[in-house]
Design an enzyme around this catalytic site. Structure first.
Site, mmCIF file in Angstrom:
data_model
loop_
_atom_site.group_PDB
_atom_site.id
_atom_site.type_symbol
_atom_site.label_atom_id
_atom_site.label_comp_id
_atom_site.label_asym_id
_atom_site.label_seq_id
_atom_site.Cartn_x
_atom_site.Cartn_y
_atom_site.Cartn_z
ATOM 1 N N CYS A 111 6.016 3.438 10.818
ATOM 2 C CA CYS A 111 6.605 3.791 9.514
ATOM 3 C C CYS A 111 7.848 4.665 9.647
ATOM 4 O O CYS A 111 8.649 4.756 8.713
ATOM 5 C CB CYS A 111 5.580 4.501 8.636
ATOM 6 S SG CYS A 111 4.112 3.523 8.338
ATOM 7 N N HIS A 249 9.010 8.429 2.871
ATOM 8 C CA HIS A 249 8.195 7.246 3.189
ATOM 9 C C HIS A 249 7.133 7.092 2.108
ATOM 10 O O HIS A 249 6.566 8.075 1.635
ATOM 11 C CB HIS A 249 7.550 7.453 4.565
ATOM 12 C CG HIS A 249 6.539 6.397 4.906
ATOM 13 N ND1 HIS A 249 6.794 5.049 4.775
ATOM 14 C CD2 HIS A 249 5.252 6.501 5.354
ATOM 15 C CE1 HIS A 249 5.726 4.369 5.142
ATOM 16 N NE2 HIS A 249 4.778 5.211 5.483
ATOM 17 N N ASN A 279 2.619 0.321 0.842
ATOM 18 C CA ASN A 279 3.236 0.837 2.067
ATOM 19 C C ASN A 279 3.824 -0.328 2.868
ATOM 20 O O ASN A 279 3.078 -1.129 3.436
ATOM 21 C CB ASN A 279 2.173 1.589 2.880
ATOM 22 C CG ASN A 279 2.722 2.199 4.157
ATOM 23 O OD1 ASN A 279 3.849 1.914 4.560
ATOM 24 N ND2 ASN A 279 1.924 3.024 4.810
HETATM 25 N N1 ACO Z 1 -11.911 0.920 -2.971
HETATM 26 C C1 ACO Z 1 -12.990 1.622 -3.333
HETATM 27 N N2 ACO Z 1 -13.549 2.570 -2.552
HETATM 28 C C2 ACO Z 1 -12.965 2.814 -1.372
HETATM 29 C C3 ACO Z 1 -11.835 2.117 -0.925
HETATM 30 C C4 ACO Z 1 -11.295 1.131 -1.773
HETATM 31 N N3 ACO Z 1 -10.205 0.408 -1.474
HETATM 32 N N4 ACO Z 1 -11.484 2.585 0.304
HETATM 33 C C5 ACO Z 1 -12.373 3.546 0.624
HETATM 34 N N5 ACO Z 1 -13.276 3.673 -0.376
HETATM 35 C C6 ACO Z 1 -14.394 4.594 -0.487
HETATM 36 C C7 ACO Z 1 -14.895 5.035 0.872
HETATM 37 O O1 ACO Z 1 -15.828 4.078 1.377
HETATM 38 C C8 ACO Z 1 -15.562 6.350 0.545
HETATM 39 O O2 ACO Z 1 -16.817 6.093 -0.027
HETATM 40 P P1 ACO Z 1 -18.071 7.092 0.257
HETATM 41 O O3 ACO Z 1 -17.635 8.410 -0.304
HETATM 42 O O4 ACO Z 1 -19.177 6.437 -0.471
HETATM 43 O O5 ACO Z 1 -18.216 7.112 1.748
HETATM 44 C C9 ACO Z 1 -14.670 6.917 -0.567
HETATM 45 O O6 ACO Z 1 -13.951 5.800 -1.092
HETATM 46 C C10 ACO Z 1 -13.694 7.970 -0.081
HETATM 47 O O7 ACO Z 1 -13.040 7.479 1.067
HETATM 48 P P2 ACO Z 1 -11.884 8.291 1.779
HETATM 49 O O8 ACO Z 1 -11.358 7.498 2.923
HETATM 50 O O9 ACO Z 1 -12.391 9.655 2.081
HETATM 51 O O10 ACO Z 1 -10.786 8.355 0.607
HETATM 52 P P3 ACO Z 1 -9.477 9.215 0.504
HETATM 53 O O11 ACO Z 1 -9.483 9.984 -0.733
HETATM 54 O O12 ACO Z 1 -9.167 9.950 1.778
HETATM 55 O O13 ACO Z 1 -8.361 8.071 0.324
HETATM 56 C C11 ACO Z 1 -6.647 6.996 1.652
HETATM 57 C C12 ACO Z 1 -8.149 7.124 1.370
HETATM 58 C C13 ACO Z 1 -6.004 6.445 0.374
HETATM 59 C C14 ACO Z 1 -6.427 6.002 2.771
HETATM 60 C C15 ACO Z 1 -6.033 8.369 1.977
HETATM 61 O O14 ACO Z 1 -6.837 9.029 2.946
HETATM 62 C C16 ACO Z 1 -4.638 8.269 2.494
HETATM 63 O O15 ACO Z 1 -3.733 7.940 1.782
HETATM 64 N N6 ACO Z 1 -4.396 8.631 3.771
HETATM 65 C C17 ACO Z 1 -3.056 8.689 4.331
HETATM 66 C C18 ACO Z 1 -2.348 7.376 4.363
HETATM 67 C C19 ACO Z 1 -2.853 6.449 5.409
HETATM 68 O O16 ACO Z 1 -3.725 6.772 6.194
HETATM 69 N N7 ACO Z 1 -2.246 5.258 5.403
HETATM 70 C C20 ACO Z 1 -2.520 4.279 6.371
HETATM 71 C C21 ACO Z 1 -1.705 4.474 7.548
HETATM 72 S S1 ACO Z 1 -0.002 4.170 7.439
HETATM 73 C C22 ACO Z 1 0.797 5.645 7.134
HETATM 74 O O17 ACO Z 1 0.700 6.122 6.108
HETATM 75 C C23 ACO Z 1 1.588 6.363 8.051
#
Ligand code: ACO
Length: 355
Positions: A111, A249, A279
């Site tokens: 990215c 980004h 993204n």
């Molecule tokens: N739909 C519904 N529920 C979901 C989904 C979905 N698409 N994805 C995960 N869940 C659930 C999980 O299973 C979990 O359920 P549980 O509590 O019963 O175990 C719950 O939602 C919470 O999951 P988390 O992963 O803790 O959710 P979080 O609030 O951290 O959001 C996210 C996830 C959006 C990926 C966030 O962590 C994020 O934006 N991270 C940074 C960006 C990233 O990692 N991007 C990918 C890499 S590329 C880059 O950005 C550089």
């Protein structure tokens, strides 16, 4: 010493949209979860490979600069989703756009790739090695997506953006930059089943998959991008209030809001378009730059800060001094060959092959 003025900009978004509602028909998710946690409402699914996205964006950027492709010395393509690894994808772009006098090279910093490539091309122009370059960020990230996994399926999209750099006496273009890589944590964000580390001699190779520790990536992205912006401000001897536009980004709206709040920037100084495209990795910044110009957010002589974070874990921030022109010399008209398939139709077959 020359400067590397940005004289052209262009983008290419494939036409097929995949809404949150569409994705909820493939995996167990909802529009409410996706918009609340990420800010994404829809993304584009490409019916063509990365080089076509890149070439179309590059041709629009060349028209915007009023340049002939034959005058370009370098085609630098930031991508982590190449059409082909050997030959490199930039060579296909060079051929398609007709930049037959240009060197052609791919850059992979995930990215952060566009800002890494911009730094590289700018340095070549500033030292007098070359005079004109096209720098592109282009990705077909949905090619990697395992459509059975809701955590990654909702985040990514396809697209491309490009800029043209030209040697100039006017102090403009990329004037300060900081890039880095925290490699000890490279495993918290990676693509599996792709590359020669896959032991295909002893086991069958499964589908590719984007794996990440979301919360960890989130924290590091906010801290990494904010810290890099502070470093660049110090290098450029600027204060936060000197910055007119932030182009971050686009990985998660909440990440952008956290950076905005740490840097204390008003809403109208931050370019956000994640709701439309998700993204698109190395393509988010050049696409957002184009749209900031289209929306009149960037004025002549504007001070622009851009920041990125990605797999590696790479990070980058850049201070760009805009030049005098904010409108294209020739309006963008290059488009992809049409497709009659919807985003949902395009991913349906792919989702059947995932495990
Ligand atoms: N739909 C519904 N529920 C979901 C989904 C979905 N698409 N994805 C995960 N869940 C659930 C999980 O299973 C979990 O359920 P549980 O509590 O019963 O175990 C719950 O939602 C919470 O999951 P988390 O992963 O803790 O959710 P979080 O609030 O951290 O959001 C996210 C996830 C959006 C990926 C966030 O962590 C994020 O934006 N991270 C940074 C960006 C990233 O990692 N991007 C990918 C890499 S590329 C880059 O950005 C550089």
């Amino acid at each position: 010493m020359f400067y590397a003025n940005i004289t052209g900009w262009g983008k290419c978004l494939p036409p097929a949209r995949l809404t949150n509602h569409d994705i909820s028909q493939v995996v167990d998710t909802s529009d409410d979860w996706i918009t609340t946690r990420t800010g994404i409402r829809e993304r584009r699914i490409s019916h063509v490979s990365t080089d076509m996205l890149a070439s179309t964006a590059a041709m629009n950027a060349l028209d915007c600069a009023g340049l002939d492709a034959k005058d370009i010395d370098l085609v630098l393509l930031a991508t982590c989703s190449p059409s082909t690894l050997v030959a490199n994808t930039a060579s296909q772009v060079q051929q398609t756009i007709g930049a037959k006098n240009a060197a052609a090279c791919d850059v992979n910093a995930a990215c952060s790739g566009f800002l890494y490539a911009l730094q590289n091309a700018t340095a070549q122009i500033r030292t007098g090695m070359i005079k004109r370059a096209v720098v592109i960020g282009a990705e077909r990230m949905t090619w990697y997506v395992n459509w059975q996994r809701r955590d990654s399926a909702v985040l990514f999209g396809d697209g491309a953006g490009a800029v043209v750099l030209e040697a100039s006496d006017e102090p403009s273009g990329l004037l300060a930059t900081k890039t880095g890589c925290d490699s000890e944590d490279r495993d918290i964000l990676h693509i599996r089943n792709f590359g020669t580390n896959v032991d295909k001699y002893n086991a069958p190779v499964g589908p590719s998959d984007i794996l990440f520790e979301g919360r960890e990536v989130f924290k590091r992205a906010v801290n990494g991008m904010t810290g890099a912006c502070d470093d660049v401000l110090a290098q450029a001897q600027l204060k936060l209030e000197d910055i007119n536009v932030l182009i971050p980004h686009q990985a998660n709206l909440r990440i952008i809001q956290a950076i905005q709040s740490k840097l204390k920037l008003p809403d109208d100084a931050v370019m956000v378009n994640i709701e439309n495209y998700g993204n698109t990795s190395a393509a988010t910044i050049p696409i957002a730059l184009c749209e900031a110009l289209e929306q009149g957010l960037i004025k002549p002589k504007a001070n622009i800060m851009s920041a990125a974070f990605g797999a590696g874990l790479t990070w980058a921030a850049s201070y760009i001094k805009w030049g005098s022109r904010v409108t294209p010399i020739i309006q963008p008209s290059h488009q992809l060959t049409p497709s009659d398939k919807s985003g949902l139709e395009l991913i349906t077959n792919a989702s059947k092959h995932c495990i």
